[in-house]
Design a protein around this motif. Structure first.
Motif, PDB file in Angstrom:
ATOM      1  N   VAL A 204       7.355 -59.633  27.699  1.00 51.98           N
ATOM      2  CA  VAL A 204       6.715 -58.766  28.691  1.00 51.98           C
ATOM      3  C   VAL A 204       5.263 -59.180  28.894  1.00 51.98           C
ATOM      4  CG1 VAL A 204       6.038 -56.389  29.216  1.00 51.98           C
ATOM      5  CG2 VAL A 204       8.246 -56.850  28.138  1.00 51.98           C
ATOM      6  N   ALA A 205       4.596 -59.522  27.806  1.00 51.08           N
ATOM      7  CA  ALA A 205       3.197 -59.949  27.887  1.00 51.08           C
ATOM      8  C   ALA A 205       2.843 -60.737  26.648  1.00 51.08           C
ATOM      9  CB  ALA A 205       2.267 -58.746  28.026  1.00 51.08           C
ATOM     10  N   GLU A 206       1.879 -61.635  26.765  1.00 51.89           N
ATOM     11  CA  GLU A 206       1.376 -62.360  25.609  1.00 51.89           C
ATOM     12  C   GLU A 206      -0.059 -62.770  25.853  1.00 51.89           C
ATOM     13  OE1 GLU A 206       3.959 -66.251  26.686  1.00 51.89           O
ATOM     14  OE2 GLU A 206       2.726 -66.442  24.891  1.00 51.89           O
ATOM     15  N   GLY A 207      -0.797 -62.928  24.736  1.00 54.82           N
ATOM     16  CA  GLY A 207      -2.196 -63.301  24.828  1.00 54.82           C
ATOM     17  C   GLY A 207      -2.985 -62.657  23.708  1.00 54.82           C
ATOM     18  N   PRO A 208      -4.314 -62.686  23.769  1.00 56.50           N
ATOM     19  CA  PRO A 208      -5.134 -62.026  22.750  1.00 56.50           C
ATOM     20  C   PRO A 208      -4.830 -60.534  22.711  1.00 56.50           C
ATOM     21  CG  PRO A 208      -6.463 -63.468  24.141  1.00 56.50           C
ATOM     22  CD  PRO A 208      -5.124 -63.367  24.796  1.00 56.50           C
ATOM     23  N   PRO A 209      -4.780 -59.908  21.521  1.00 50.47           N
ATOM     24  CA  PRO A 209      -4.463 -58.486  21.427  1.00 50.47           C
ATOM     25  C   PRO A 209      -5.328 -57.601  22.315  1.00 50.47           C
ATOM     26  CG  PRO A 209      -4.425 -59.469  19.263  1.00 50.47           C
ATOM     27  CD  PRO A 209      -4.933 -60.538  20.188  1.00 50.47           C
ATOM     28  N   ALA A 210      -6.613 -57.930  22.435  1.00 52.42           N
ATOM     29  CA  ALA A 210      -7.505 -57.103  23.247  1.00 52.42           C
ATOM     30  C   ALA A 210      -7.084 -57.064  24.712  1.00 52.42           C
ATOM     31  CB  ALA A 210      -8.944 -57.616  23.136  1.00 52.42           C
ATOM     32  N   GLU A 211      -6.392 -58.116  25.164  1.00 53.58           N
ATOM     33  CA  GLU A 211      -5.937 -58.160  26.549  1.00 53.58           C
ATOM     34  C   GLU A 211      -4.523 -57.608  26.715  1.00 53.58           C
ATOM     35  OE1 GLU A 211      -6.330 -62.121  28.024  1.00 53.58           O
ATOM     36  OE2 GLU A 211      -8.435 -62.309  27.391  1.00 53.58           O
ATOM     37  N   VAL A 212      -3.739 -57.690  25.657  1.00 50.49           N
ATOM     38  CA  VAL A 212      -2.327 -57.320  25.764  1.00 50.49           C
ATOM     39  C   VAL A 212      -2.082 -55.845  25.463  1.00 50.49           C
ATOM     40  CG1 VAL A 212      -0.037 -57.691  24.735  1.00 50.49           C
ATOM     41  CG2 VAL A 212      -1.501 -59.647  25.281  1.00 50.49           C
ATOM     42  N   VAL A 213      -2.731 -55.322  24.418  1.00 49.75           N
ATOM     43  CA  VAL A 213      -2.427 -53.975  23.958  1.00 49.75           C
ATOM     44  C   VAL A 213      -3.179 -52.942  24.806  1.00 49.75           C
ATOM     45  CG1 VAL A 213      -2.421 -52.381  22.014  1.00 49.75           C
ATOM     46  CG2 VAL A 213      -2.030 -54.825  21.632  1.00 49.75           C
ATOM     47  N   THR A 214      -2.443 -52.343  25.716  1.00 45.71           N
ATOM     48  CA  THR A 214      -2.976 -51.293  26.579  1.00 45.71           C
ATOM     49  C   THR A 214      -2.011 -50.115  26.562  1.00 45.71           C
ATOM     50  OG1 THR A 214      -1.811 -52.093  28.550  1.00 45.71           O
ATOM     51  CG2 THR A 214      -4.011 -53.026  28.107  1.00 45.71           C
ATOM     52  N   ALA A 215      -2.498 -48.972  27.017  1.00 45.28           N
ATOM     53  CA  ALA A 215      -1.624 -47.800  27.086  1.00 45.28           C
ATOM     54  C   ALA A 215      -0.439 -48.064  28.002  1.00 45.28           C
ATOM     55  CB  ALA A 215      -2.422 -46.593  27.567  1.00 45.28           C
ATOM     56  N   GLU A 216      -0.663 -48.848  29.061  1.00 46.27           N
ATOM     57  CA  GLU A 216       0.423 -49.162  29.991  1.00 46.27           C
ATOM     58  C   GLU A 216       1.489 -50.011  29.304  1.00 46.27           C
ATOM     59  OE1 GLU A 216      -3.045 -47.837  31.990  1.00 46.27           O
ATOM     60  OE2 GLU A 216      -2.825 -49.564  30.633  1.00 46.27           O
ATOM     61  N   LEU A 217       1.067 -51.002  28.518  1.00 45.93           N
ATOM     62  CA  LEU A 217       2.043 -51.840  27.832  1.00 45.93           C
ATOM     63  C   LEU A 217       2.825 -51.042  26.798  1.00 45.93           C
ATOM     64  CD1 LEU A 217       2.349 -55.317  26.840  1.00 45.93           C
ATOM     65  CD2 LEU A 217       2.066 -53.823  24.860  1.00 45.93           C
ATOM     66  N   VAL A 218       2.143 -50.191  26.046  1.00 45.71           N
ATOM     67  CA  VAL A 218       2.822 -49.379  25.035  1.00 45.71           C
ATOM     68  C   VAL A 218       3.873 -48.489  25.689  1.00 45.71           C
ATOM     69  CG1 VAL A 218       2.519 -47.599  23.267  1.00 45.71           C
ATOM     70  CG2 VAL A 218       0.833 -49.450  23.480  1.00 45.71           C
ATOM     71  N   ARG A 219       3.551 -47.946  26.847  1.00 45.28           N
ATOM     72  CA  ARG A 219       4.521 -47.105  27.566  1.00 45.28           C
ATOM     73  C   ARG A 219       5.692 -47.944  28.067  1.00 45.28           C
ATOM     74  NH1 ARG A 219       1.423 -45.555  31.251  1.00 45.28           N
ATOM     75  NH2 ARG A 219       0.534 -43.817  30.060  1.00 45.28           N
ATOM     76  N   GLU A 220       5.394 -49.129  28.603  1.00 46.92           N
ATOM     77  CA  GLU A 220       6.450 -49.974  29.160  1.00 46.92           C
ATOM     78  C   GLU A 220       7.372 -50.520  28.087  1.00 46.92           C
ATOM     79  OE1 GLU A 220       6.960 -54.189  31.647  1.00 46.92           O
ATOM     80  OE2 GLU A 220       4.965 -53.310  31.352  1.00 46.92           O
ATOM     81  N   VAL A 221       6.811 -50.973  26.967  1.00 45.36           N
ATOM     82  CA  VAL A 221       7.602 -51.643  25.936  1.00 45.36           C
ATOM     83  C   VAL A 221       8.244 -50.656  24.968  1.00 45.36           C
ATOM     84  CG1 VAL A 221       7.498 -53.251  23.987  1.00 45.36           C
ATOM     85  CG2 VAL A 221       6.289 -53.769  26.119  1.00 45.36           C
ATOM     86  N   PHE A 222       7.477 -49.652  24.557  1.00 42.73           N
ATOM     87  CA  PHE A 222       7.959 -48.725  23.527  1.00 42.73           C
ATOM     88  C   PHE A 222       8.334 -47.348  24.066  1.00 42.73           C
ATOM     89  CE2 PHE A 222       5.319 -51.825  21.323  1.00 42.73           C
ATOM     90  CZ  PHE A 222       6.116 -52.182  20.249  1.00 42.73           C
TER      91      PHE A 222
END
Length: 273
Positions: free
Chosen positions: A227-245
Motif C-alpha cells: 500500500v505504501a513504502e518509504g521512511p516511517p515519517a512519510e508512511v505512518v499517517t492516520a489515513e494509512l492506519v485507517r486504510e491498512v488496519f
C-alpha cells in the motif's frame, strides 16, 4: 499513497512476485526492493502476506509467478549453499534440537561455509565467539537451549543467524512471545548490528509503533500488495492506519525518538468516563 522505489540500490528484489498456498493466492504481482544497508520493516494486518513474502525472500517458498532476485539473478535458480552464504533467515517459531547447547546451536550457523574436507576452522570459531558476544549469550554457551527464557532463546537464535555472517538478514516476528523489555532488547540488538556491521535487515513486525521506531524503510501491506513504502515519517499517517488496519487513530511524534507514534482512538465507553 507514496511508493518509493529503491531498486537501484537493492541486492534483493522481487519482480511481479505471486505467492500461493495450493489454490489460495496470498501475494499478487509484488514488486519490492530491499534497500541495502538499511533496516526494512514489513507491517500489515493478519494474513496480509508479510510473512509469506519474507519466506519467499529466503527461498523457503517457491513463487507461483514472477521471481525473487538476488544480485539480478533468480533466487530459485541459485545453488542452496550460495544463498545460505548470502541470506540468513530466522523464522517465526524456530525449533532447536532436543538438549542442544547454546554453543552447538550457534555453531550451526557456520554450516554454509564448511565443506567435507574442511569441517571447522579458526574463522568459524571467530565467527561463533563474535556472534555470541554481540548477542550477550557467551555466558550461556554450555547451557541447554531448552532451559533458557524466551528472551535468552531469541538472542541465541539471532546469534546463530549472525554466525552465518550473511550480508542480508531476514527476521520473521523476532519479538513474538516476548515481554516488552525483551522486545526492546532484541530490536535494539538488531539496530546495533545494522549500524555497526552494515547488515541489511528485513523484519516482519505486528507492532506498528515498534516498526516506526526501528525502521529506516517501512513497507505497509494489505491483501498481498504494498500500500505504501518509504521512511516511517512519510508512511505512518492516520489515513494509512485507517486504510491498512481499519483503525481510527491519532499519529503524534514519539517523545523519545521523534518517530511516528500511533495512538488508537477512544476505546468503547471512554467518552462516558
Amino acid at each position: 499513497m507514496t511508493v518509493v522505489s529503491k531498486a537501484d540500490s537493492s541486492r534483493l528484489t522481487t519482480r511481479k512476485l505471486t505467492l500461493a498456498y495450493e489454490e489460495r493466492t496470498v501475494v499478487q504481482e509484488l514488486d519490492l526492493a530491499i534497500p541495502d544497508g538499511e533496516v526494512t520493516v514489513i507491517v500489515g494486518p493478519n494474513a496480509c502476506g508479510k510473512s509469506t513474502t519474507l519466506r519467499a525472500l529466503g527461498r523457503l517458498l517457491r513463487p507461483r509467478g514472477g521471481a525473487v532476485l538476488l544480485d539480478g539473478e533468480e533466487l530459485a535458480k541459485l545453488p542452496t549453499k550460495r544463498i545460505a552464504q548470502q541470506i540468513g533467515l530466522l523464522p517465526q517459531t524456530p525449533v532447536a534440537p532436543e538438549a542442544i547447547t547454546v554453543a552447538d546451536l550457534v555453531a550451526r550457523g557456520r554450516q554454509p561455509h564448511q565443506a567435507w574436507w574442511k569441517q571447522w576452522s579458526e574463522e568459524d570459531e571467530r565467527a561463533v565467539v563474535d556472534a555470541m558476544e554481540r548477542t550477550d549469550v557467551a555466558g550461556l554457551a554450555h547451557r541447554s537451549v531448552d532451559e533458557l527464557s524466551g528472551g535468552q532463546r531469541q538472542r541465541v537464535w539471532i546469534a546463530m543467524a549472525l554466525a552465518q555472517e550473511t550480508d542480508l538478514l531476514l527476521l520473521d516476528e523476532p519479538t513474538t512471545y516476548l515481554d516488552i523489555a525483551h522486545q526492546v532488547e532484541v530490536l535494539d540488538l538488531v539496530r546495533r548490528l545494522n549500524r555497526v556491521r552494515g547488515r541489511t535487515v528485513v523484519i516482519v513486525l505486528h507492532d506498528l509503533n515498534q516498526a516506526a521506531r526501528y525502521a529506516d524503510h517501512l513497507v505497509a501491506m494489505k491483501t498481498g500488495r504494498v500500500v505504501a513504502e518509504g521512511p516511517p515519517a512519510e508512511v505512518v499517517t492516520a489515513e494509512l492506519v485507517r486504510e491498512v488496519f481499519g483503525l481510527d487513530s491519532v499519529v503524534v511524534p514519539d517523545p523519545v525518538t521523534g518517530s511516528p507514534l500511533v495512538v488508537p482512538g477512544a476505546p468503547w465507553g471512554a467518552e462516558r468516563d
